[in-house]
Scaffold this motif. Structure first.
Motif, mmCIF file in Angstrom:
data_model
loop_
_atom_site.group_PDB
_atom_site.id
_atom_site.type_symbol
_atom_site.label_atom_id
_atom_site.label_comp_id
_atom_site.label_asym_id
_atom_site.label_seq_id
_atom_site.Cartn_x
_atom_site.Cartn_y
_atom_site.Cartn_z
ATOM 1 N N PRO A 55 0.820 -1.206 0.000
ATOM 2 C CA PRO A 55 0.000 0.000 0.000
ATOM 3 C C PRO A 55 0.860 1.264 0.000
ATOM 4 O O PRO A 55 2.000 1.261 0.456
ATOM 5 C CB PRO A 55 -0.770 -0.127 1.321
ATOM 6 N N VAL A 56 0.311 2.327 -0.543
ATOM 7 C CA VAL A 56 0.936 3.648 -0.450
ATOM 8 C C VAL A 56 -0.057 4.546 0.275
ATOM 9 O O VAL A 56 -1.187 4.714 -0.175
ATOM 10 C CB VAL A 56 1.258 4.224 -1.843
ATOM 11 N N ILE A 57 0.361 5.086 1.408
ATOM 12 C CA ILE A 57 -0.558 5.865 2.248
ATOM 13 C C ILE A 57 -0.065 7.302 2.389
ATOM 14 O O ILE A 57 1.125 7.581 2.270
ATOM 15 C CB ILE A 57 -0.707 5.219 3.646
ATOM 16 N N LYS A 58 -0.997 8.185 2.628
ATOM 17 C CA LYS A 58 -0.670 9.593 2.820
ATOM 18 C C LYS A 58 -0.511 9.859 4.317
ATOM 19 O O LYS A 58 -1.450 9.676 5.095
ATOM 20 C CB LYS A 58 -1.774 10.467 2.241
ATOM 21 N N LEU A 59 0.680 10.306 4.721
ATOM 22 C CA LEU A 59 0.935 10.602 6.127
ATOM 23 C C LEU A 59 0.577 12.039 6.483
ATOM 24 O O LEU A 59 0.064 12.314 7.564
ATOM 25 C CB LEU A 59 2.416 10.363 6.463
ATOM 26 N N TRP A 60 0.866 12.927 5.559
ATOM 27 C CA TRP A 60 0.674 14.358 5.805
ATOM 28 C C TRP A 60 0.567 15.033 4.446
ATOM 29 O O TRP A 60 0.858 14.420 3.416
ATOM 30 C CB TRP A 60 1.871 14.911 6.594
ATOM 31 N N GLU A 61 0.185 16.265 4.446
ATOM 32 C CA GLU A 61 0.150 16.991 3.186
ATOM 33 C C GLU A 61 1.560 17.056 2.606
ATOM 34 O O GLU A 61 2.474 17.615 3.211
ATOM 35 C CB GLU A 61 -0.397 18.409 3.404
ATOM 36 N N GLY A 62 1.719 16.433 1.438
ATOM 37 C CA GLY A 62 3.034 16.441 0.811
ATOM 38 C C GLY A 62 3.935 15.299 1.226
ATOM 39 O O GLY A 62 5.070 15.207 0.758
ATOM 40 N N VAL A 63 3.451 14.390 2.090
ATOM 41 C CA VAL A 63 4.276 13.280 2.575
ATOM 42 C C VAL A 63 3.488 11.976 2.425
ATOM 43 O O VAL A 63 2.383 11.844 2.960
ATOM 44 C CB VAL A 63 4.685 13.471 4.053
ATOM 45 N N ILE A 64 4.061 11.019 1.707
ATOM 46 C CA ILE A 64 3.438 9.699 1.571
ATOM 47 C C ILE A 64 4.396 8.648 2.127
ATOM 48 O O ILE A 64 5.582 8.917 2.330
ATOM 49 C CB ILE A 64 3.099 9.381 0.096
ATOM 50 N N ALA A 65 3.863 7.459 2.387
ATOM 51 C CA ALA A 65 4.686 6.389 2.955
ATOM 52 C C ALA A 65 4.346 5.065 2.283
ATOM 53 O O ALA A 65 3.204 4.825 1.873
ATOM 54 C CB ALA A 65 4.482 6.287 4.465
ATOM 55 N N VAL A 66 5.359 4.203 2.187
ATOM 56 C CA VAL A 66 5.176 2.851 1.664
ATOM 57 C C VAL A 66 5.681 1.874 2.731
ATOM 58 O O VAL A 66 6.888 1.669 2.861
ATOM 59 C CB VAL A 66 5.963 2.633 0.355
ATOM 60 N N PRO A 67 4.786 1.315 3.550
ATOM 61 C CA PRO A 67 5.219 0.306 4.530
ATOM 62 C C PRO A 67 5.437 -1.039 3.856
ATOM 63 O O PRO A 67 4.529 -1.587 3.245
ATOM 64 C CB PRO A 67 4.043 0.257 5.516
ATOM 65 N N LEU A 68 6.644 -1.563 3.945
ATOM 66 C CA LEU A 68 6.991 -2.810 3.282
ATOM 67 C C LEU A 68 7.085 -3.932 4.308
ATOM 68 O O LEU A 68 7.711 -3.775 5.356
ATOM 69 C CB LEU A 68 8.325 -2.669 2.545
ATOM 70 N N VAL A 69 6.448 -5.057 3.978
ATOM 71 C CA VAL A 69 6.446 -6.216 4.865
ATOM 72 C C VAL A 69 6.791 -7.451 4.043
ATOM 73 O O VAL A 69 6.269 -7.636 2.939
ATOM 74 C CB VAL A 69 5.075 -6.409 5.543
ATOM 75 N N GLY A 70 7.677 -8.288 4.581
ATOM 76 C CA GLY A 70 8.003 -9.539 3.904
ATOM 77 C C GLY A 70 9.263 -9.437 3.066
ATOM 78 O O GLY A 70 10.188 -8.696 3.388
ATOM 79 N N THR A 71 9.264 -10.176 1.972
ATOM 80 C CA THR A 71 10.442 -10.267 1.118
ATOM 81 C C THR A 71 10.304 -9.355 -0.090
ATOM 82 O O THR A 71 9.240 -9.263 -0.693
ATOM 83 C CB THR A 71 10.639 -11.720 0.629
ATOM 84 N N LEU A 72 11.383 -8.676 -0.419
ATOM 85 C CA LEU A 72 11.392 -7.816 -1.597
ATOM 86 C C LEU A 72 12.107 -8.542 -2.733
ATOM 87 O O LEU A 72 13.313 -8.809 -2.652
ATOM 88 C CB LEU A 72 12.115 -6.497 -1.295
ATOM 89 N N ASP A 73 11.373 -8.863 -3.789
ATOM 90 C CA ASP A 73 11.993 -9.432 -4.970
ATOM 91 C C ASP A 73 11.803 -8.464 -6.131
ATOM 92 O O ASP A 73 11.253 -7.376 -5.971
ATOM 93 C CB ASP A 73 11.404 -10.807 -5.295
ATOM 94 N N SER A 74 12.248 -8.867 -7.303
ATOM 95 C CA SER A 74 12.201 -7.954 -8.446
ATOM 96 C C SER A 74 10.777 -7.553 -8.813
ATOM 97 O O SER A 74 10.487 -6.382 -9.063
ATOM 98 C CB SER A 74 12.882 -8.610 -9.658
ATOM 99 N N ALA A 75 9.868 -8.543 -8.822
ATOM 100 C CA ALA A 75 8.483 -8.250 -9.204
ATOM 101 C C ALA A 75 7.828 -7.297 -8.216
ATOM 102 O O ALA A 75 7.155 -6.342 -8.603
ATOM 103 C CB ALA A 75 7.689 -9.552 -9.293
ATOM 104 N N ARG A 76 8.030 -7.558 -6.929
ATOM 105 C CA ARG A 76 7.387 -6.713 -5.923
ATOM 106 C C ARG A 76 7.999 -5.320 -5.911
ATOM 107 O O ARG A 76 7.286 -4.328 -5.745
ATOM 108 C CB ARG A 76 7.515 -7.359 -4.544
ATOM 109 N N THR A 77 9.324 -5.242 -6.060
ATOM 110 C CA THR A 77 9.970 -3.935 -6.063
ATOM 111 C C THR A 77 9.508 -3.109 -7.248
ATOM 112 O O THR A 77 9.320 -1.894 -7.138
ATOM 113 C CB THR A 77 11.498 -4.089 -6.098
ATOM 114 N N GLN A 78 9.297 -3.754 -8.391
ATOM 115 C CA GLN A 78 8.781 -3.043 -9.552
ATOM 116 C C GLN A 78 7.397 -2.471 -9.273
ATOM 117 O O GLN A 78 7.095 -1.338 -9.636
ATOM 118 C CB GLN A 78 8.727 -3.991 -10.757
ATOM 119 N N LEU A 79 6.560 -3.258 -8.577
ATOM 120 C CA LEU A 79 5.227 -2.779 -8.224
ATOM 121 C C LEU A 79 5.311 -1.625 -7.235
ATOM 122 O O LEU A 79 4.570 -0.645 -7.344
ATOM 123 C CB LEU A 79 4.402 -3.925 -7.621
ATOM 124 N N VAL A 80 6.233 -1.730 -6.248
ATOM 125 C CA VAL A 80 6.432 -0.645 -5.281
ATOM 126 C C VAL A 80 6.803 0.639 -6.011
ATOM 127 O O VAL A 80 6.255 1.721 -5.741
ATOM 128 C CB VAL A 80 7.527 -1.024 -4.261
#
Length: 283
Positions: free
Chosen positions: A153-178
């Protein structure tokens, strides 16, 4: 006797005994499915299939064979979506062989016709199994894509600030989606800071680090600064031992620290809550 005439003769015999054959066929299928589908629904499905089988075997309708295979393919996909096993799915075809065999067991003159009919049913059973397998593979692939989407997920923390909380394993396919979701959100929101929270990432190796660096570089091309936070002590040791350099990328211990840093860098501030003075209690 050629195959076509043999099939036509068998079709005529099966048409004359249609009620008996379809009744027995339905009994066999209902028993094999153990109540997972109602008898009335199964009877409707089998009556339609039986009519297509007779049309195909008679040879008078050139479209019947294609319609039969299409109907079996749709039945297989439906069974796959509803969690039936391959055996339960193929039973819909092979049980017809048993029902017809019981009918012609004492008719020696129909043995050649039955053998030709049996080969036809084997071919249709194989088609059913192949369609089922393809449907299951597609379902598994769709579920994997859905889980990947939900896990990034990509969430909005504040005006002008977003966050991407990553959980689990990062592989090429998932990183591309991120990267894709992060860049899309940066463009859509106009955010100038993005926080990559890797608290839930158990291990970071050279490949994962390279993926993170590429994501940061892509965000910078859109004018946004990235902050990496949530690096665990064990992960920090691994990064140092591997000689991975994050360069000028800001790193913070927690998501709160990263948000405070992003707000400070962008000139924003969080108003401190007013603390009311405590009133003295009774003496």
């Amino acid at each position: 006797m050629d195959v076509d005439s043999s099939q036509a003769r068998m079709a005529a015999y099966m048409r004359d005994h249609q009620d008996k054959v379809t009744g027995r066929w339905c009994e066999l299928v209902v028993t094999g499915l153990r109540g997972r589908t109602s008898a009335a629904e199964i009877r409707r499905e089998l009556d339609d299939l039986y009519g297509l089988v007779l049309r195909t075997m008679s040879g008078a309708d050139e479209q019947a064979a294609g319609e039969l295979r299409a109907a079996l393919a749709e039945l297989s996909r439906s069974r796959a979506r509803n969690g039936f096993t391959p055996t339960e799915t193929a039973l819909g075809v092979f049980a017809l062989k048993d029902a017809v065999y019981e009918l012609v067991a004492d008719a020696a003159d129909l043995v050649p016709e039955y053998l030709a009919f049996s080969r036809t049913m084997d071919d249709l059973g194989l088609h059913t199994f192949e369609t089922y397998a393809a449907a299951r593979e597609q379902i598994i692939a769709d579920q994997a894509d859905a889980m990947l989407e939900l896990s990034t997920p990509v969430i909005k923390l504040w005006e002008g600030v977003i966050a991407v909380p990553l959980v689990g394993t990062l592989d090429s396919a998932r990183t591309q989606l991120v990267m894709e979701k992060l860049l899309e959100t940066l463009v859509a929101t106009g955010a100038d800071h993005a926080v990559l929270d890797i608290t839930g990432v158990a291990t970071v190796d050279t490949e994962v680090a390279q993926h993170l660096l590429k994501t940061v570089s892509a965000a910078r091309l859109l004018g946004a600064e990235c902050i990496v936070c949530g690096i665990r002590p064990q992960v920090a040791q691994t990064i140092v031992s591997l000689g991975i350099e994050f360069g000028d990328i800001a790193t913070k211990a927690t998501l709160a620290d990263a948000l405070a840093y992003a707000l400070d860098r962008s000139g924003r501030r969080i108003d401190e809550p007013r603390v009311e003075p405590q009133k003295p209690g009774p003496a």
